[in-house]
Design a protein around this motif. Structure first.
Motif, PDB file in Angstrom:
ATOM      1  N   MET A   1       0.840  -1.181   0.000  1.00  0.00           N
ATOM      2  CA  MET A   1       0.000   0.000   0.000  1.00  0.00           C
ATOM      3  C   MET A   1       0.884   1.242   0.000  1.00  0.00           C
ATOM      4  O   MET A   1       1.866   1.286   0.708  1.00  0.00           O
ATOM      5  CB  MET A   1      -0.887   0.045   1.238  1.00  0.00           C
ATOM      6  CG  MET A   1      -2.047  -0.894   1.218  1.00  0.00           C
ATOM      7  SD  MET A   1      -3.171  -0.528   2.563  1.00  0.00           S
ATOM      8  CE  MET A   1      -4.669  -1.022   1.792  1.00  0.00           C
ATOM      9  N   LYS A   2       0.506   2.218  -0.796  1.00  0.00           N
ATOM     10  CA  LYS A   2       1.277   3.452  -0.774  1.00  0.00           C
ATOM     11  C   LYS A   2       0.562   4.489   0.082  1.00  0.00           C
ATOM     12  O   LYS A   2      -0.661   4.530   0.148  1.00  0.00           O
ATOM     13  CB  LYS A   2       1.527   3.971  -2.183  1.00  0.00           C
ATOM     14  CG  LYS A   2       0.294   4.230  -3.007  1.00  0.00           C
ATOM     15  CD  LYS A   2       0.682   4.659  -4.402  1.00  0.00           C
ATOM     16  CE  LYS A   2      -0.555   4.675  -5.289  1.00  0.00           C
ATOM     17  NZ  LYS A   2      -0.261   5.024  -6.640  1.00  0.00           N
ATOM     18  N   LEU A  53     -10.787  -0.020   6.509  1.00  0.00           N
ATOM     19  CA  LEU A  53     -10.034  -0.615   5.415  1.00  0.00           C
ATOM     20  C   LEU A  53     -11.076  -1.285   4.525  1.00  0.00           C
ATOM     21  O   LEU A  53     -11.792  -2.186   4.974  1.00  0.00           O
ATOM     22  CB  LEU A  53      -9.026  -1.648   5.933  1.00  0.00           C
ATOM     23  CG  LEU A  53      -8.123  -2.282   4.889  1.00  0.00           C
ATOM     24  CD1 LEU A  53      -7.243  -1.230   4.202  1.00  0.00           C
ATOM     25  CD2 LEU A  53      -7.263  -3.365   5.523  1.00  0.00           C
ATOM     26  N   VAL A  54     -11.210  -0.788   3.284  1.00  0.00           N
ATOM     27  CA  VAL A  54     -12.284  -1.246   2.409  1.00  0.00           C
ATOM     28  C   VAL A  54     -11.743  -1.803   1.107  1.00  0.00           C
ATOM     29  O   VAL A  54     -10.676  -1.415   0.636  1.00  0.00           O
ATOM     30  CB  VAL A  54     -13.293  -0.112   2.099  1.00  0.00           C
ATOM     31  CG1 VAL A  54     -13.950   0.390   3.369  1.00  0.00           C
ATOM     32  CG2 VAL A  54     -12.647   1.038   1.350  1.00  0.00           C
ATOM     33  N   THR A  60      -7.964  -1.373  -2.900  1.00  0.00           N
ATOM     34  CA  THR A  60      -8.055  -1.466  -1.444  1.00  0.00           C
ATOM     35  C   THR A  60      -7.647  -0.110  -0.889  1.00  0.00           C
ATOM     36  O   THR A  60      -6.591   0.410  -1.238  1.00  0.00           O
ATOM     37  CB  THR A  60      -7.113  -2.556  -0.892  1.00  0.00           C
ATOM     38  OG1 THR A  60      -7.438  -3.796  -1.515  1.00  0.00           O
ATOM     39  CG2 THR A  60      -7.249  -2.701   0.608  1.00  0.00           C
ATOM     40  N   ALA A  61      -8.504   0.472  -0.040  1.00  0.00           N
ATOM     41  CA  ALA A  61      -8.242   1.808   0.481  1.00  0.00           C
ATOM     42  C   ALA A  61      -8.433   1.849   1.988  1.00  0.00           C
ATOM     43  O   ALA A  61      -9.347   1.219   2.526  1.00  0.00           O
ATOM     44  CB  ALA A  61      -9.170   2.826  -0.183  1.00  0.00           C
ATOM     45  N   GLU A  62      -7.559   2.589   2.657  1.00  0.00           N
ATOM     46  CA  GLU A  62      -7.718   2.856   4.081  1.00  0.00           C
ATOM     47  C   GLU A  62      -8.299   4.253   4.189  1.00  0.00           C
ATOM     48  O   GLU A  62      -7.644   5.233   3.846  1.00  0.00           O
ATOM     49  CB  GLU A  62      -6.368   2.768   4.793  1.00  0.00           C
ATOM     50  CG  GLU A  62      -6.494   2.935   6.290  1.00  0.00           C
ATOM     51  CD  GLU A  62      -5.153   2.816   6.991  1.00  0.00           C
ATOM     52  OE1 GLU A  62      -4.399   1.848   6.713  1.00  0.00           O
ATOM     53  OE2 GLU A  62      -4.854   3.703   7.808  1.00  0.00           O
ATOM     54  N   LEU A  63      -9.555   4.329   4.621  1.00  0.00           N
ATOM     55  CA  LEU A  63     -10.275   5.594   4.719  1.00  0.00           C
ATOM     56  C   LEU A  63     -10.283   6.079   6.158  1.00  0.00           C
ATOM     57  O   LEU A  63     -10.504   5.291   7.079  1.00  0.00           O
ATOM     58  CB  LEU A  63     -11.723   5.419   4.252  1.00  0.00           C
ATOM     59  CG  LEU A  63     -11.944   4.875   2.856  1.00  0.00           C
ATOM     60  CD1 LEU A  63     -13.431   4.641   2.623  1.00  0.00           C
ATOM     61  CD2 LEU A  63     -11.386   5.837   1.821  1.00  0.00           C
ATOM     62  N   ILE A  75      -8.110   9.450   2.077  1.00  0.00           N
ATOM     63  CA  ILE A  75      -7.457   8.162   1.888  1.00  0.00           C
ATOM     64  C   ILE A  75      -6.086   8.243   2.540  1.00  0.00           C
ATOM     65  O   ILE A  75      -5.266   9.080   2.180  1.00  0.00           O
ATOM     66  CB  ILE A  75      -7.298   7.834   0.388  1.00  0.00           C
ATOM     67  CG1 ILE A  75      -8.673   7.687  -0.268  1.00  0.00           C
ATOM     68  CG2 ILE A  75      -6.477   6.562   0.196  1.00  0.00           C
ATOM     69  CD1 ILE A  75      -8.619   7.490  -1.770  1.00  0.00           C
ATOM     70  N   ALA A  76      -5.859   7.368   3.525  1.00  0.00           N
ATOM     71  CA  ALA A  76      -4.566   7.338   4.212  1.00  0.00           C
ATOM     72  C   ALA A  76      -3.582   6.423   3.486  1.00  0.00           C
ATOM     73  O   ALA A  76      -2.386   6.708   3.440  1.00  0.00           O
ATOM     74  CB  ALA A  76      -4.751   6.883   5.653  1.00  0.00           C
TER      75      ALA A  76
END
Length: 80
Positions: A1-2, A53-54, A60-63, A75-76
């Motif tokens: 993940m970036k 985390l969705v 895949t995104a960490e909101l 978006i983290a």
């Protein structure tokens, strides 16, 4: 993940994300992988936030949402 910190719009149902809009694109949330509450780095003045985390298709995104009135969503982290 970036790592990133880009603002997004998030549609909620029962307090949980069901769709995010990033730029001009809409991403339906197919799965919530995890959720947690982050206290924030109070010594830097960060507000606490709700985190999700969705999975949105192959994205895949960490909101994160700041826990203040009208707290912004961002978006983290992101993996596509």
């Amino acid at each position: 993940m970036k790592a990133t910190q880009q603002e997004v719009s998030v549609e909620l149902r029962a307090g949980r994300p069901v769709r995010l809009t990033w730029g001009e694109r809409h991403y339906p949330v197919s799965l919530i992988l995890d959720s947690w509450r982050y206290g924030g780095r109070w010594w830097l003045g960060e507000a606490p936030r709700n985190c999700f985390l969705v999975q949105c298709g192959t994205l895949t995104a960490e909101l994160h949402q700041e826990s203040v009135p009208l707290g912004r969503w961002f978006i983290a982290r992101l993996q596509d």
